[in-house]
Write an enzyme that holds these catalytic residues in place. Structure first.
Site, PDB file in Angstrom:
ATOM      1  N   TYR A   1      -9.800  -0.632  -4.561  1.00 49.87           N
ATOM      2  CA  TYR A   1      -9.032  -1.528  -3.679  1.00 49.87           C
ATOM      3  C   TYR A   1      -9.352  -1.209  -2.207  1.00 49.87           C
ATOM      4  CZ  TYR A   1      -4.874  -3.022  -1.099  1.00 49.87           C
ATOM      5  OH  TYR A   1      -4.030  -3.547  -0.171  1.00 49.87           O
TER       6      TYR A   1
ATOM      7  N   LYS B   1       3.178  -5.036  -7.802  1.00 47.12           N
ATOM      8  CA  LYS B   1       2.431  -5.961  -8.654  1.00 47.12           C
ATOM      9  C   LYS B   1       3.130  -6.164 -10.009  1.00 47.12           C
ATOM     10  CE  LYS B   1      -0.275  -5.968  -5.105  1.00 47.12           C
ATOM     11  NZ  LYS B   1      -0.441  -4.685  -4.497  1.00 47.12           N
TER      12      LYS B   1
ATOM     13  N   ASP C   1      -5.596   4.682 -10.784  1.00 43.43           N
ATOM     14  CA  ASP C   1      -4.794   3.596 -10.226  1.00 43.43           C
ATOM     15  C   ASP C   1      -4.702   2.524 -11.317  1.00 43.43           C
ATOM     16  OD1 ASP C   1      -3.820   1.318  -9.003  1.00 43.43           O
ATOM     17  OD2 ASP C   1      -4.840   1.690  -7.101  1.00 43.43           O
TER      18      ASP C   1
ATOM     19  N   ARG D   1      17.335  10.848   0.874  1.00 48.36           N
ATOM     20  CA  ARG D   1      15.871  10.970   0.865  1.00 48.36           C
ATOM     21  C   ARG D   1      15.442  11.843  -0.319  1.00 48.36           C
ATOM     22  NH1 ARG D   1      13.871  14.925   3.755  1.00 48.36           N
ATOM     23  NH2 ARG D   1      15.120  14.479   5.596  1.00 48.36           N
TER      24      ARG D   1
HETATM   25  C1  LIG Z   1      -5.208  -1.682  -7.123  1.00 44.88           C
HETATM   26  C2  LIG Z   1      -4.279  -1.500  -5.968  1.00 44.88           C
HETATM   27  N1  LIG Z   1      -3.889  -0.257  -5.635  1.00 44.88           N
HETATM   28  C3  LIG Z   1      -3.047  -0.042  -4.608  1.00 44.88           C
HETATM   29  C4  LIG Z   1      -2.574  -1.080  -3.844  1.00 44.88           C
HETATM   30  C5  LIG Z   1      -1.673  -0.786  -2.663  1.00 44.88           C
HETATM   31  O1  LIG Z   1      -0.360  -1.118  -2.957  1.00 44.88           O
HETATM   32  P1  LIG Z   1       0.743  -1.569  -1.860  1.00 44.88           P
HETATM   33  O2  LIG Z   1       0.289  -2.873  -1.321  1.00 44.88           O
HETATM   34  O3  LIG Z   1       2.005  -1.625  -2.657  1.00 44.88           O
HETATM   35  O4  LIG Z   1       0.753  -0.505  -0.823  1.00 44.88           O
HETATM   36  C6  LIG Z   1      -2.942  -2.384  -4.156  1.00 44.88           C
HETATM   37  C7  LIG Z   1      -2.446  -3.511  -3.334  1.00 44.88           C
HETATM   38  O5  LIG Z   1      -2.906  -4.610  -3.402  1.00 44.88           O
HETATM   39  C8  LIG Z   1      -3.824  -2.599  -5.245  1.00 44.88           C
HETATM   40  O6  LIG Z   1      -4.228  -3.834  -5.584  1.00 44.88           O
END
Ligand SMILES: Cc1ncc(COP(=O)(O)O)c(C=O)c1O
Length: 385
Positions: free
Chosen positions: A104, A201, A176, A52
């Protein structure tokens, strides 16, 4: 194999954080699928005690992404949301956060449904307008949480201007960068303190892993994130770390094709009689096209467009053949989705309307297939609308 200090982006993607395995010479960092490490004697170990806390595959990924984002350290988590959750532990109850209003849906849900319980306060503003950021900052504001381009309507925030305004008031800036990827945009170069990604992604790029990462530059952030990654334990497993590491090696060439395919499909959609409006920063008609040219390298792989009604959106989504109807984005294959009922279903309907996520909006994560095949697929589906 030695990486020079001034190695360039493509070289960093392939080599940063990775050295051939010292025990065998394996050129690819192995998947260290282990939970613990044997110690030579009491108190004597090789820097690894428990998985971990430390794992060599995860460490290689963390160093790799930190390098390509231009940061000093990376911390990989079990998902993008876990990475965001870790960043938010920098805060204490009573603290206030200014957030991009178009963030998001999962981010909004984390802030509103989970973190408000801990007396954190959030104000959502259109961060495309720096004056709104400035007006929202209060004495208790500790964090500015930006997403640019936003999901799914692709509005941009001027990162340099936003960082200047925030830093003048001692506010930490988190970006982000999931939608752009570090090939398209590197927020730290514009002044950001922390970058978060859903590695699920573009960084992974092959739709076969869920993960997240935080990249930091400041000593106090690095120290806290290292502590909290171990203390809370929402770590990325070694198999997933390895998959993302494989992904980042080809990030530049994948992104070039994502950019090119998306730009061409955006042009096609913008001139199609059945499409009301296209959101894509690469179009001259995008209100922030000039900013996109300054801040981004290419305009990314995401497009969204309005068709006029939910029924028309439904017909299109049910008529595509090559494009897959699915949540997520950033993979080599093209995905198409309906933000209002899929990725943003957790956002209340009135708020969705306010931020432009209308029921007729369709989002495409443009993959790296042959452009002609993608264009033909959209054309045949639009004929049915
Ligand atoms: C812009 C953005 N930030 C964060 C996330 C969250 O990521 P995760 O699905 O890997 O938890 C997403 C998921 O679609 C996203 O599109």
């Amino acid at each position: 194999m030695k990486l020079r200090e001034n190695a360039r982006f493509n070289t960093l993607c392939i080599h940063a954080g990775q050295v051939p395995d010292p025990s065998t010479g394996a050129i690819i960092t192995p998947i260290y699928q282990t939970s613990t490490y044997v110690q030579d004697a009491l108190g004597q170990h090789k820097g690894y005690e428990y998985a971990r806390t430390q794992n060599p595959t995860r460490a290689a990924l963390e160093a790799n992404v930190a390098a390509i984002e231009g940061g000093r350290a990376g911390f990989a988590f079990a998902s993008g949301m876990a990475a965001e959750g870790a960043v938010m532990t920098l805060l204490q109850s009573g603290d206030h956060v200014v957030v991009t209003d178009n963030t998001y849906g999962g981010t909004y849900r984390l802030f509103e449904r989970v973190l408000r319980k801990y007396q954190l306060e959030f104000t959502y503003v259109d961060t495309a307008d720096v004056a709104q950021i400035e007006a929202a900052i209060r004495p208790a504001t500790r964090l500015l949480f930006l997403e640019t381009p936003t999901n799914p309507v692709l509005r941009l925030t001027d990162l340099r201007a936003a960082c200047e305004v925030a830093h003048a008031r001692d506010v930490t800036v988190v970006v982000d960068n999931t939608f752009a990827s570090p090939y398209v945009q590197r927020p730290i170069a514009f002044g950001a303190d922390l970058v978060v990604h859903s590695t699920t992604k573009f960084l992974n790029g092959h739709s076969d892993s869920v993960g997240g990462i935080v990249v930091a530059v400041r000593d106090d952030h690095i120290e806290w994130l290292r502590f909290v990654q171990n203390a809370e334990g929402a770590i990325l497993g070694p198999m997933d770390a390895w998959l993302v590491l494989r992904g980042t090696k080809t990030l530049p060439i994948r992104m070039e094709r994502h950019n090119a395919n998306a730009a061409a499909l955006a042009d096609f959609l913008a001139s199609h009689a059945k499409v009301r409006r296209v959101h894509y920063p690469g179009l001259a008609s995008h209100p922030q096209h000039e900013l996109a040219k300054r801040q981004m390298c290419g305009f990314g792989g995401l497009i969204s467009f309005e068709l006029g009604s939910l029924e028309q959106a439904r017909t299109l989504l049910n008529s595509v053949r090559l494009m897959a109807l699915a949540e997520s984005l950033g993979g080599v294959e093209t995905l198409i989705s309906h933000p209002a009922s899929m990725t943003h279903a957790s956002v209340p309907p009135e708020r969705r309307q306010q931020i432009g996520i209308t029921d007729d909006l369709v989002r495409v994560s443009v993959g790296i297939e042959d452009l002609e095949d993608l264009r033909e697929d959209l054309a045949q589906a639009l004929e049915r609308v």
